[in-house]
Design an enzyme around this catalytic site. Structure first.
Site, PDB file in Angstrom:
ATOM      1  N   GLU A   1      74.310  70.063  15.771  1.00  0.00           N
ATOM      2  CA  GLU A   1      74.704  70.946  15.284  1.00  0.00           C
ATOM      3  C   GLU A   1      73.528  72.213  15.799  1.00  0.00           C
ATOM      4  OE1 GLU A   1      75.451  68.060  13.655  1.00  0.00           O
ATOM      5  OE2 GLU A   1      77.604  68.451  14.008  1.00  0.00           O
TER       6      GLU A   1
ATOM      7  N   HIS B   1      85.952  69.596   5.872  1.00  0.00           N
ATOM      8  CA  HIS B   1      85.821  70.495   7.026  1.00  0.00           C
ATOM      9  C   HIS B   1      87.007  72.014   7.481  1.00  0.00           C
ATOM     10  CE1 HIS B   1      84.767  66.341   7.975  1.00  0.00           C
ATOM     11  NE2 HIS B   1      84.562  66.317   9.176  1.00  0.00           N
TER      12      HIS B   1
ATOM     13  N   HIS C   1      48.048  83.744   7.613  1.00  0.00           N
ATOM     14  CA  HIS C   1      47.773  82.459   8.158  1.00  0.00           C
ATOM     15  C   HIS C   1      46.714  82.161   9.604  1.00  0.00           C
ATOM     16  CE1 HIS C   1      52.058  82.919   5.950  1.00  0.00           C
ATOM     17  NE2 HIS C   1      51.449  81.003   6.446  1.00  0.00           N
TER      18      HIS C   1
ATOM     19  N   HIS D   1      45.391  77.984   5.303  1.00  0.00           N
ATOM     20  CA  HIS D   1      47.012  78.066   5.026  1.00  0.00           C
ATOM     21  C   HIS D   1      47.395  79.241   5.315  1.00  0.00           C
ATOM     22  CE1 HIS D   1      50.557  76.472   6.689  1.00  0.00           C
ATOM     23  NE2 HIS D   1      51.090  77.283   5.969  1.00  0.00           N
TER      24      HIS D   1
END
Lengths: 685, 685
Positions: free
Chosen positions: A418, A480, A29, A264
């Protein structure tokens, strides 16, 4: 002081090293390095304090390239300032076993603080590095001894700005008023899909302002060196807020394709390379050229950094005489070694002790060792009372003006973030003075998977306290209840996944986690109570797997972890009573640590000639390595009281015994019956 | 119109159902329902358009409870308005096999649109639902036929507001000017760690403003029903921006512990329950009480919803006569069935066809089928050119005033927001008219793990186009090279993980993915070219695993996927030449689909009596289910040209042959040598 020709030459040298290295690698890049060379020059040459000859100096300024794909920028700077990164290393960019890989890797390259490339991670690491600086300063600085006062600088691009992890970290940093954190946003309007207007039209500075950051804007980032310098200075002057500078740059500055997505992620074409070199006054036929005056200028800056370290070393010596204990502590921490004898504080348990949830056992370990291990900092992603991560006398890490904590606090309130927590912990660990532990539910460590992976890849000593580790959490239900989570992290290289079955195993998990300098650990802990086992000791469990119940002439070995070990031990009686089968039981709290033991030991735990069945109340994936048959849960769980859920899925002595009997029958005719430890060839490691 | 006593009774009924159900379950979260009952009442009774007797009506307003732990709020509303959720279901809250699990699950409970609980997910799902509404309206609405004009309403709390996934989704929604999306932020200042001031002091509304949202504030969310109504009305009037209402409420309103963390995640104590009931004018000795006037009021609203659906059905009939083709298309989409004969468009390949990267093969599939499957919408998290997710004539899904797309565009620009992309896709799929496919690098699907898990748990037909699937991506290096990723998702229940080896297998992957209404799929695709195999067909590959090369009296079976199948086929010759061994080769593009075949078929693919070795250039975890020995990569990769990386780790015909020979020797003495398909007992599913 002003900027002159040599400054421009230096900037163009950086640009062209990126152009040449990506061209030679035919990969990489060039765009970001070409756009960010000016700000890099100003930052590294005018502001940053570092000694290339000792990249480990604790009070160095930290630099993080969160847009890590632009790593040729960082490699060029490291080389030019005199780090142990040669021109041959630059030429070996993106080739096997080089120290200049496709994205920066902290473990392998001197001067690279953290491993970046996965977007947003570096930004959150920088927040962690700045928190570590503030915590360490709060702990060790004394009147007349401003020992720890470095800045953390971070470059980030549009990609990082879009990532949720960076949002989480930015909100955290604003709350924490991290005045020594200065981030520079490469506002080049280009990401891989082209102009960012196709997906990203928010007002980024307004957002950072909302988080509580000080915001600066430099419009002409390609050319306005003085403007960049002034903006950084103003940021340094703001002591109670992190700062961000929005810097509008042209990606691939100088290329015929500048300002487009074309520069890029692809090397420039040959004719474009010549065009750029001519334009910059370099010989278009030559590659990897560094004018001597650039080396001279940068080495002078590096020398000043070395001198600053010398000054600091003197100060630290003086500190030794006036603050002996603190000096000893800091000096020891920098070696990565724990205090002599700390492990004597680890709790031990007898079989007659109460049944206790392993999340509570973990809390008891923290309570027992926090004084002996002062570098340990704990925290939670807003589940403190559930994760049991906080010792009673813990002080929160907070800006004192909040009235709810101190800079030297050792308990981090990460909020419900988290992913940022994990990446911040990577930054905390990378700083060099702290060992971070952070809690969430095991199921939500998955939210942090991108950062956990980098804990492992970059060898950070980070502890994930992952409670509510199975369907045993009960009523919260399938959303969960982890099924795939342990398999996921067991498949990740260089992380230890622990699932302790009782108190001694829990202490062992902490012992091995804290003494493993180069490996993160995940501790999967129960919500429900677990009995203390007959055969467990810290020493045995520290081998990762051991025989919890030995029997002569056993018909079967059950191998299990955590909450199921106790049920397996109950099943021994059922197997004898119902089927007249003799059963050995192996507890395997950590596969990775078990795998590291010698083969004789491993074979003694899971021997030839006896069928082995694993029992773990989640995905069976991975258990074939240690067992012939697997009893697990390859479906989602259920919402209900935990005992009902265990019963529904037959994780009872009867359910285990029934399957063990089938396993014994099935393998009766197989000769020889080899232990699954016995393999045809070794894996590459 | 004003609010009277019955409104207050209704609100308190909702609160008390949450109090009673959590008390009976001795588990759950009463606080959020008690705080958000007023806004729920106003929203459901005054604004929302739905028919409880037909929860699938396509133009219903969508409601998402992103703070899913408050699900007793939603269950109470569903019950009171007359959905198929009885008082017995309420009483069975959080017990095994109830339709009222600990967090809302879309697949099991009528009226629950998406599965929530893991924080931030619902917010992003709501963005997806609103996008689906806009896209479907853009596609089907005609002058005089405002067929699709529903709103999407979303409740979210502080926890969701902190999560990065919600930030990503909010930025996306602002960019997309989603006027039919109205989110209500329960600003109660409490999360599990207590007062949010310990971690979350940003200005949330300023942040939403920065994203381009319309922002409203209602200060007295506990009592100001008219204020709530007025704010929602103003939001409805803003057509070119999503709206958010910050609503300050008191968590656990009415409890002695109101406004504290004590009411967040624990049932109220018995005396507090009596206190609340008395205060609200209910009999403190009675539980699960619904005054008849509450049922009456809500059923009247429900009847109005049913009437609205009748009106709509008439409009849709009229639409049939004036826009026959569009009517047929929409009606068909709502059944979930694909258009007759669409699969004839799938590309097929001959062994003599060019070697092509599977990411390009995937692009060819999209190019071939996009016209035949109009409900397919594609997209990428800013890696369009790398993921090859866009057919040439694709129109971007963008607000027309941006000048770069249309509302009926079928290509989504997600930005660098993997987690939101996945959760948005769950919302797109849940809407009922679209099948979303979205791309990123396989390694960064891990960023989205939380949402991928919910694709699986909530049975959404979502396609993850995961390119750059191994060390074969080469130079980008270990930060980008998946090792653990396929093991992770293979361990997740109810998702198909495909790794096609050639063009026919890639078409098979799409065939099975698109025809599996209740299961998401992940397609792991290469960056590097792959040869077209001799033995592959769409039909064979659609079985998940098949014999790619059969041999009489084979000494060994190699089982492999994707880019390694071709290398295994090359190794056949090496094994014959070097070791005089005869080798069968099995291609296993999708384990989950293979597992679903009958045992006879599976045994014919991996038969008894022949040792089997797996070959896949990533974690070996999971392969023991199909092989005796595993050749894989249980360490991180390396940065370099992909052929160099493969060579370094010995994924060459020679490296495979060497290990296959060892495998054959190792198993020579084992009698009987069973196929790994042969097991002692079946897993629970």
């Amino acid at each position: 002081m002003g900027y002159g020709e040599v400054d421009q030459t230096a900037i163009n040298t950086i640009r062209l090293l990126a152009v040449d290295a990506t061209a030679k690698a035919n990969s990489g890049h060039p765009g970001a390095p070409m756009g960010m060379a000016p700000v890099s020059h100003v930052l590294f040459n005018k502001f940053m304090r570092f000694n290339p000859k000792n990249p480990d100096w604790v009070n160095r300024d930290r630099f993080v390239l969160s847009n890590g794909h632009g790593c040729m920028l960082q490699y060029a700077l490291l080389h030019l300032f005199g780090y142990a990164l040669s021109m041959d290393d630059i030429k070996a960019f993106r080739t096997i076993d080089s120290i200049t890989p496709g994205h920066p890797e902290a473990h392998d390259t001197p001067g690279v603080e953290v491993t970046t490339g996965p977007l947003g991670q570096g930004f959150a690491n920088a927040v962690g590095l700045a928190m570590a600086q503030a915590q360490t300063a709060g702990t060790f600085n004394k009147p007349g001894f401003d020992l720890i006062n470095n800045y953390t600088y971070c470059f980030f691009g549009d990609g990082c700005a879009m990532e949720g992890i960076a949002s989480e970290a930015a909100s955290t940093a604003g709350h924490l008023q991290l005045g020594n954190l200065i981030a520079i946003y490469d506002d080049n309007h280009i990401s891989i899909d082209g102009d960012t207007k196709c997906a990203f039209t928010e007002d980024v500075m307004k957002r950072f302002d909302a988080y509580g950051w000080h915001c600066e804007y430099v419009e002409k980032g390609d050319t306005d060196l003085q403007g960049i310098e002034d903006a950084i200075k103003r940021c340094q002057d703001v002591k109670d807020k992190p700062s961000v500078i929005k810097l509008t740059t042209t990606i691939g500055f100088g290329s015929q394709l500048q300002g487009t997505g074309g520069v890029h992620g692809n090397p420039l074409k040959a004719d474009d390379i010549k065009h750029v070199k001519k334009q910059f006054g370099f010989d278009p036929e030559k590659s990897f050229v560094v004018p001597q005056e650039v080396y001279d200028m940068y080495h002078k800056t590096a020398d000043a950094g070395a001198a600053a370290e010398q000054e600091w070393n003197k100060l630290f010596e003086k500190y030794a005489s006036e603050h002996k204990e603190a000096h000893t502590d800091l000096a020891r921490r920098l070696t990565g070694k724990l205090p002599e004898g700390w492990q004597k504080s680890l709790p031990t348990y007898k079989p007659t002790d109460d049944a206790i949830a392993s999340r509570k056992l973990s809390e008891s370990v923290l309570e027992a060792i926090y004084e002996a291990v002062p570098e340990l900092v704990s925290g939670s992603a807003d589940l403190t009372g559930s994760n049991n991560t906080r010792w009673k006398k813990a002080v929160d890490f907070q800006p004192p003006n909040t009235g709810i904590g101190q800079w030297n606090g050792r308990y981090m309130r990460y909020g419900v973030r988290e992913h940022a927590m994990a990446a911040i912990m990577n930054g905390l660990a990378a700083y060099g003075t702290l060992i971070p532990a952070g809690g969430t539910f095991l199921n939500f460590v998955s939210y942090a998977a991108g950062a956990v992976r980098l804990s492992a890849l970059s060898h950070q000593r980070v502890l994930y306290i992952a409670t509510h580790d199975s369907i045993g959490l009960g009523e919260d239900g399938p959303t969960h209840q982890p099924i795939e989570t342990l398999a996921h992290f067991r498949a990740l290289p260089n992380i230890m996944v622990w699932r302790p079955a009782d108190g001694n195993e829990c202490s062992a998990a902490y012992y091995v986690a804290l003494t493993s300098k180069e490996t993160p650990s995940l501790l999967a802990l129960t919500r429900q109570n677990l009995p203390q086992l007959e055969g467990s000791t810290i020493e045995k469990a520290s081998k990762g797997g051991y025989v919890a119940l030995e029997q002569e002439k056993a018909d079967i070995t059950l191998v299990s972890t955590g909450s199921e070990v106790g049920i397996c031990l109950e099943a021994v009686k059922t197997l004898k009573d119902e089927y007249n089968l003799t059963t050995r039981v192996v507890s395997m709290p950590c596969m990775e640590v078990f795998d590291a033991q010698d083969k004789d030991y491993r074979m003694s735990v899971i021997p030839d000639g006896i069928p082995t069945m694993s029992v773990e109340v989640m995905s069976t994936m991975g258990w074939e390595k240690y067992s012939h048959e697997q009893f697990g849960l390859n479906r989602f769980g259920a919402s209900g009281a935990y005992k009902d859920v265990y019963k529904k899925f037959e994780f009872t002595p009867e359910g285990i015994a029934k399957r063990a009997k089938k396993t014994v029958d099935f393998y009766k005719d197989v000769k020889p019956l080899r232990s699954p430890i016995n393999r045809a060839f070794l894996q590459l490691i």
